[in-house]
Design a protein around this motif. Structure first.
Motif: not given
Ligand SMILES: Nc1ncnc2c1ncn2[C@@H]1O[C@H](COP(=O)(O)OP(=O)(O)OP(=O)(O)O)[C@@H](O)[C@H]1O
Ligand SMILES: [Mg+2]
Lengths: 223, 271
Positions: A14-19, A83-106
Motif C-alpha cells: 500500500w505504501i508502495t502504491v502511494q509512493l 516525501w523525500a522519496g516522492t520528491l526524488a522520484l518525481g523530479l527525476s522521472y519528470g525529467a524523462y517524462g518531459s522528453e516524452v511530452v516534448r516529442g509528442a508536441l513536436q
C-alpha cells in the motif's frame, strides 16, 4: 507464513502504491511544465528547461533521495521519508517524462498549428484546443513504460527505511528466514501492481484516442 | 448545391467601398540566399476575385502565407483594409507589429489549405464553431446556427456530427471552407484547395467556391491549377514569375492573348 507477516507485506504494498502515485503526480506536473518550456519561443526558457532535464537525467534518483533525506536536514529542512522519496522520484522521472511530452508536441504536424493561427486562436488556445488533444494520446504508451520504471524505482525508498514493499519484505525475511518465499511473494506483488498500472494506462490511451476520433485504431492493439 | 435561403447567413463584412483592400508595398521575402519575393507590389480591390498563377516555386504560396501572417516579410509592408499586417504605427513611425496587433488584423483574413488541416480532435460542427465562439465571442447557439447555414451551403448538413477522418477528402475540404467562412473574413485565401483531391471530388469543391464567389462579396485570392475555374470566377489574373508579377489582367486577356511570352509558355504547359 503467518498472518501478521502478510499484513506487513500488504501494508508495504500500500505504501508502495502511494509512493508511486504521489511521485507520478509530481512527475506528470514536471513533465508537462518542462516539456512545454522546451518548446518555448524564448531561448532562455528553452535553455533553463534543458539544463533541468540534463541535470536530473544525469543524477541518480537514489543519490538525490539520500541528499534530500540526509543532507537537507543539515540545512535545516527535515523531510519525512515518504516525501523525500516522492520528491526524488518525481523530479527525476519528470525529467524523462518531459522528453516524452516534448516529442509528442513536436509530432503534431505544423499544419495544425497554422490552421489554428489562421483562425486567430491565441497561443494558449492553440495549445489547449488543438495541439495537446492530439499530442496526449501519443504520450500514453511511453508514459506507461515510465510509470512501470517508476514503480520499480520506489524500491529505492527502502533505503530510507520507508515501510514500502521492499523494506517490509526485508523485515519479514529477517523474522522468518524464508528468503525464497518472501521475495517470491513480493515479486508477484510488484507484478500485479504493474499489471494494473498497464491496464489503466491502456484504458486512458483508448479514451484519449477516442477523443481525437481514432477510436477504431486504438482497439487494434498495435504498438 | 446551395439553397439560396442559406446564403443570407453567409454575408461577409461590408466591403470598404469599392476600393483597394489588399496592398503589398515593395515586399521582399527571402529564405536564406533564395529571394522568393523581390520588392513585390500589387493591390487587390475589395470584393474582387483574383487568381495567382505561375510556375512552381514562383512564390504563390508564400504570398498567401504572408497575408495569413504565417510568415513575415523581410522588407516592405502589407496592408489589409488600410491596416498594416506586419507593422504598427506608433508615434507616427512604423514598428514591427506585436502579437496582439497581428491577432487583431488577422481576423479579417481566412485561409483554406491544400491539405484541409481540419482539427482531427473535433467533430465537424466544433471545427466550425470553435473559433467563432472562442475568438469572436459568439454564443454557442449563434455559432451553431451560423455553422448550420454554412454546412448547408457546402452540402454537408448531415455530417455535422462526424469526425474529419470519417469524411472523404472533398467533404473535408468543404468543411474547411465552411470553417474559414464562419469567421466572416473580408478576404478568403485559397491555396490549391483541390490539388490534394481525387479527380472525381474536385468538381464538388469548385462548385461550392463558385457559389461563394457568385453570391457573397468576399474578396478571394486564389492559387489554382484549375484554369477553367480561374477563368470562371476571376476578375483578375496575376501571372507570377521569379518573385514578381510579370503580367496581370482579366482572365480573357491573360488566357487568350497574353502580352508576355513567359505567360504564353506557362499556359501552354498547364492547359
Ligand atoms: N519555409 C521555407 N524554407 C525555405 N524555403 C522555402 C520555404 N517556403 C518556401 N520556400 C521556397 O520559396 C520558393 C517559393 O515557394 P512557394 O511555396 O511560395 O512557391 P509556389 O509558387 O507556391 O509553388 P508551387 O506551385 O509548387 O506550390 C520555393 O523556391 C521554395 O523552395
Ligand atoms: Mg504553393
Amino acid at each position: 507464513m503467518t498472518g501478521p507477516l502478510w499484513v506487513l507485506l500488504l501494508k508495504g504494498a500500500w505504501i508502495t502504491v502511494q509512493l508511486m502515485l504521489y511521485s507520478a503526480a509530481l512527475a506528470a506536473a514536471v513533465a508537462f511544465g518542462i516539456g512545454l518550456a522546451r518548446t518555448s519561443r524564448l531561448w532562455i526558457v528553452r535553455f533553463l528547461s534543458g539544463v533541468y532535464v540534463e541535470f536530473f537525467r544525469g543524477t541518480s534518483a537514489l543519490v538525490l533521495m539520500f541528499w534530500l533525506f540526509f543532507a537537507l536536514p543539515l540545512l535545516g529542512w527535515q523531510l519525512a521519508g515518504l516525501w523525500a522519496g516522492t520528491l526524488a522520484l518525481g523530479l527525476s522521472y519528470g525529467a524523462y517524462g518531459s522528453e516524452v511530452v516534448r516529442g509528442a508536441l513536436q509530432s503534431v504536424p505544423a499544419a495544425q498549428r497554422e490552421a489554428a493561427v489562421a483562425l486567430s486562436f491565441s497561443p494558449w488556445q492553440r495549445l489547449r484546443k488543438v495541439i495537446l488533444p492530439q499530442a496526449v494520446p501519443e504520450m500514453m504508451p511511453p508514459f506507461n513504460n515510465l510509470l512501470i520504471e517508476l514503480l520499480k524505482g520506489t524500491a529505492l525508498a527502502s533505503l530510507l527505511s520507508i515501510g514500502e514493499l521492499t523494506f517490509e519484505a526485508k523485515l519479514a525475511r529477517l523474522s522468518t528466514g524464508e528468503s525464497a518465499q518472501v521475495y517470491g511473494i513480493i515479486l508477484v506483488m510488484y507484478f500485479v501492481i504493474a499489471f494494473v498500472v498497464t491496464r489503466v494506462m491502456r484504458l486512458l490511451e483508448r479514451r484519449a484516442k477516442a477523443s481525437v476520433g481514432q477510436a477504431s485504431l486504438a482497439g487494434g492493439g498495435h504498438r | 448545391m446551395s439553397a439560396d435561403s442559406s446564403l443570407s447567413k453567409v454575408t461577409v463584412n461590408p466591403a470598404v467601398d469599392g476600393s483597394e483592400l489588399i496592398r503589398f508595398d515593395k515586399v521582399t521575402k527571402r529564405f536564406g540566399a533564395n529571394t522568393v519575393l523581390d520588392a513585390l507590389d500589387f493591390t487587390v480591390s475589395s470584393g474582387k476575385h483574383v487568381t495567382l498563377i505561375g510556375p512552381s516555386g514562383s512564390g504563390k504560396t508564400t504570398i498567401l502565407r504572408l497575408l495569413m501572417t504565417l510568415a513575415r516579410p523581410d522588407e516592405g509592408t502589407i496592408r489589409v483594409g488600410g491596416e498594416y499586417l506586419t507593422h504598427e504605427e506608433r508615434g507616427g513611425r512604423l514598428v514591427p507589429a506585436g502579437e496582439k496587433h497581428v491577432r487583431e488584423v488577422r481576423k479579417n483574413i481566412g485561409m483554406v489549405f491544400q491539405q484541409f488541416n481540419l482539427f482531427p480532435n473535433m467533430k465537424v460542427m466544433r471545427n466550425i464553431t470553435e473559433a467563432p465562439v472562442h475568438v469572436l465571442g459568439l454564443s454557442a447557439d449563434e455559432a451553431e446556427e451560423r455553422a448550420r447555414g454554412l454546412l448547408e451551403l457546402v452540402g454537408l448538413t448531415e455530417h455535422a456530427d462526424k469526425f474529419p477522418t470519417q469524411l472523404s477528402g472533398g467533404q473535408q475540404q468543404r468543411v474547411a471552407i465552411a470553417r474559414a467562412l464562419a469567421m466572416r473574413p473580408q478576404v478568403l485565401l485559397l491555396d490549391e484547395v483541390t490539388s490534394a483531391l481525387d479527380p472525381e471530388l474536385v468538381a464538388g469543391v469548385l462548385d461550392v467556391l463558385r457559389d461563394i464567389a457568385r453570391t457573397t462579396d468576399i474578396t478571394m485570392l486564389c492559387v489554382t491549377h484549375e484554369m477553367n475555374f480561374a477563368r470562371d470566377i476571376s476578375d483578375d489574373v496575376l501571372m507570377f514569375d521569379a518573385g514578381r508579377v510579370i503580367e496581370s489582367g482579366p482572365p480573357e486577356k491573360i488566357f487568350n492573348d497574353p502580352d508576355q511570352e513567359r505567360t504564353r509558355q506557362f499556359l501552354s504547359a498547364v492547359l
